[in-house]
Design a protein around this motif. Structure first.
Motif, PDB file in Angstrom:
ATOM      1  N   LEU A 134      27.784  31.128  44.900  1.00 47.35           N
ATOM      2  CA  LEU A 134      28.003  32.495  45.374  1.00 47.35           C
ATOM      3  C   LEU A 134      29.153  33.100  44.577  1.00 47.35           C
ATOM      4  CD1 LEU A 134      27.797  32.101  49.265  1.00 47.35           C
ATOM      5  CD2 LEU A 134      26.055  33.042  47.753  1.00 47.35           C
ATOM      6  N   ASP A 135      28.961  34.330  44.145  1.00 47.81           N
ATOM      7  CA  ASP A 135      30.011  35.010  43.394  1.00 47.81           C
ATOM      8  C   ASP A 135      31.180  35.339  44.325  1.00 47.81           C
ATOM      9  OD1 ASP A 135      31.591  36.478  41.750  1.00 47.81           O
ATOM     10  OD2 ASP A 135      30.096  38.013  41.270  1.00 47.81           O
ATOM     11  N   PRO A 136      32.365  34.755  44.115  1.00 51.75           N
ATOM     12  CA  PRO A 136      33.507  35.030  45.001  1.00 51.75           C
ATOM     13  C   PRO A 136      33.904  36.494  45.026  1.00 51.75           C
ATOM     14  CG  PRO A 136      33.929  33.092  43.642  1.00 51.75           C
ATOM     15  CD  PRO A 136      32.699  33.751  43.096  1.00 51.75           C
ATOM     16  N   GLU A 137      33.565  37.242  43.970  1.00 49.86           N
ATOM     17  CA  GLU A 137      33.897  38.661  43.968  1.00 49.86           C
ATOM     18  C   GLU A 137      33.026  39.430  44.957  1.00 49.86           C
ATOM     19  OE1 GLU A 137      36.325  40.161  42.369  1.00 49.86           O
ATOM     20  OE2 GLU A 137      37.000  38.237  41.555  1.00 49.86           O
ATOM     21  N   LYS A 138      31.812  38.909  45.204  1.00 47.93           N
ATOM     22  CA  LYS A 138      30.901  39.573  46.138  1.00 47.93           C
ATOM     23  C   LYS A 138      30.965  38.970  47.531  1.00 47.93           C
ATOM     24  CE  LYS A 138      27.644  41.031  42.556  1.00 47.93           C
ATOM     25  NZ  LYS A 138      26.248  40.992  42.065  1.00 47.93           N
ATOM     26  N   LEU A 139      31.190  37.675  47.626  1.00 45.88           N
ATOM     27  CA  LEU A 139      31.326  37.020  48.919  1.00 45.88           C
ATOM     28  C   LEU A 139      32.385  35.930  48.804  1.00 45.88           C
ATOM     29  CD1 LEU A 139      30.302  36.959  51.816  1.00 45.88           C
ATOM     30  CD2 LEU A 139      28.629  35.233  51.137  1.00 45.88           C
ATOM     31  N   PRO A 140      33.645  36.280  49.086  1.00 44.56           N
ATOM     32  CA  PRO A 140      34.736  35.302  48.962  1.00 44.56           C
ATOM     33  C   PRO A 140      34.591  34.188  49.979  1.00 44.56           C
ATOM     34  CG  PRO A 140      35.525  37.302  49.995  1.00 44.56           C
ATOM     35  CD  PRO A 140      34.141  37.588  49.537  1.00 44.56           C
ATOM     36  N   PRO A 141      35.158  33.019  49.711  1.00 43.91           N
ATOM     37  CA  PRO A 141      35.060  31.893  50.647  1.00 43.91           C
ATOM     38  C   PRO A 141      35.841  32.168  51.928  1.00 43.91           C
ATOM     39  CG  PRO A 141      36.561  31.372  48.857  1.00 43.91           C
ATOM     40  CD  PRO A 141      35.905  32.666  48.488  1.00 43.91           C
ATOM     41  N   PRO A 142      35.541  31.424  52.991  1.00 41.05           N
ATOM     42  CA  PRO A 142      36.245  31.630  54.266  1.00 41.05           C
ATOM     43  C   PRO A 142      37.760  31.493  54.160  1.00 41.05           C
ATOM     44  CG  PRO A 142      34.312  30.241  54.587  1.00 41.05           C
ATOM     45  CD  PRO A 142      34.466  30.429  53.112  1.00 41.05           C
ATOM     46  N   THR A 200      36.999  42.707  48.756  1.00 43.07           N
ATOM     47  CA  THR A 200      35.853  42.181  49.494  1.00 43.07           C
ATOM     48  C   THR A 200      36.281  41.277  50.634  1.00 43.07           C
ATOM     49  OG1 THR A 200      34.719  42.178  47.350  1.00 43.07           O
ATOM     50  CG2 THR A 200      33.590  41.119  49.183  1.00 43.07           C
ATOM     51  N   ASP A 201      37.377  40.545  50.447  1.00 47.75           N
ATOM     52  CA  ASP A 201      37.833  39.651  51.518  1.00 47.75           C
ATOM     53  C   ASP A 201      38.197  40.426  52.776  1.00 47.75           C
ATOM     54  OD1 ASP A 201      39.931  40.858  50.247  1.00 47.75           O
ATOM     55  OD2 ASP A 201      41.208  39.076  50.152  1.00 47.75           O
ATOM     56  N   VAL A 202      38.779  41.619  52.610  1.00 44.99           N
ATOM     57  CA  VAL A 202      39.142  42.435  53.771  1.00 44.99           C
ATOM     58  C   VAL A 202      37.884  43.012  54.428  1.00 44.99           C
ATOM     59  CG1 VAL A 202      40.442  44.455  54.547  1.00 44.99           C
ATOM     60  CG2 VAL A 202      41.382  42.977  52.764  1.00 44.99           C
TER      61      VAL A 202
END
Length: 285
Positions: A60-68, A247-249
């Protein structure tokens, strides 16, 4: 041997507590039931672990869906400076006011339409026509009527909560066995006593279903309302974060919304168990 001697010779036994097999006194499960509720955590935790691993390994692209872990770090950062608490308070205020307005109005109209023929004739057709309109599609019209302030957001939440509660209140009253009402009338109960002792208990299961659906629809409406030129609230936080590609926010806002929805559903289910303790339904095996 006499009856007294027979009773004295019989081994002393303790009555098993009623309820599920293996239950301890006081309703606390033991044995296999002790770990049953813990199994409900397995799937969410497994999904979180999968999300973390796939984000860290690049699936998964961290820029689109960052890890928990990144989402959690963003939550700590916003909580430390007080921003998250302020956004949360704004959203809760709108949700509570909207749910109260829509819920109380729905309970009143659903009761009138369910109990009175004239109420059914005057109220129900209009409500049935109105519920066919997607209330989120009314946002442009509400902005024209009410502006982009708090009124629009609260109205959206109230509309989202109104229809599930109304429909389930109406259906709950109409589904009561008429023979029970006739039996209560034969026993000398007045109209108010019949409503209190027969209609209200009989309709409560459906009302709670409507409440749970209304809370879910209310949170959904709030998300949309706060993203429409809002100032403050979790939706505004997410839209502001989108402008800066945080994205994280954005994901944090979704997680908080989900947590609030789960918490409200838990509160309703607890209240339902307490108020409807007399009901015995099918137990999962």
């Amino acid at each position: 041997m006499s009856v007294a001697e027979t009773d004295a010779a019989a081994p002393a036994t303790r009555d098993e507590p009623a309820g599920r097999p293996g239950a301890k006194p006081g309703g606390r499960p033991s044995g296999k039931w002790a770990g049953f509720r813990k199994r409900r955590l397995i799937t969410p935790l497994a999904l979180l672990a999968l999300w973390q691993v796939t984000a860290q390994t690049g699936v998964l692209d961290p820029e689109k869906l960052p890890p928990p872990t990144d989402v959690l770090a963003a939550g700590r950062r916003l909580a430390a400076d007080g921003a998250l608490g302020g956004y949360l308070v704004d959203s809760l205020q709108r949700a509570v006011i909207g749910l109260l307005i829509g819920g109380l109005l729905a309970l009143a109209l659903g009761t009138v339409a369910g109990l009175l023929r004239i109420g059914d004739d005057l109220v129900d057709p209009t409500v049935q026509m109105a519920r066919m309109l997607p209330h989120l599609g009314l946002v442009p019209l509400l902005i024209i009527w009410l502006g982009i302030g708090e009124s629009t957001k609260i109205t959206l939440v109230a509309l989202g909560a109104f229809f599930p509660i109304y429909l389930n209140t109406y259906a709950g009253i109409r589904d009561i066995d008429e023979r029970l009402v006739e039996a209560a009338r034969t026993c000398g109960l007045t109209a108010l006593e019949r409503i209190r002792h027969v209609v209200l208990p009989g309709a409560l299961p459906s009302v709670f279903i409507g409440l749970r659906l209304a809370f879910a629809a209310g949170w959904l409406s709030l998300v949309v309302g706060e993203q429409v030129n809002g100032q403050g609230g979790l939706g505004f936080m997410m839209m502001e974060a989108r402008e800066f590609s945080q994205t994280d926010v954005v994901v944090l806002g979704l997680v908080v919304y989900a947590a609030l929805g789960l918490l409200s559903d838990l509160v309703l289910r607890t209240a339902e168990r307490r108020l409807l303790g007399w009901r015995r339904g099918l137990q999962a095996t």
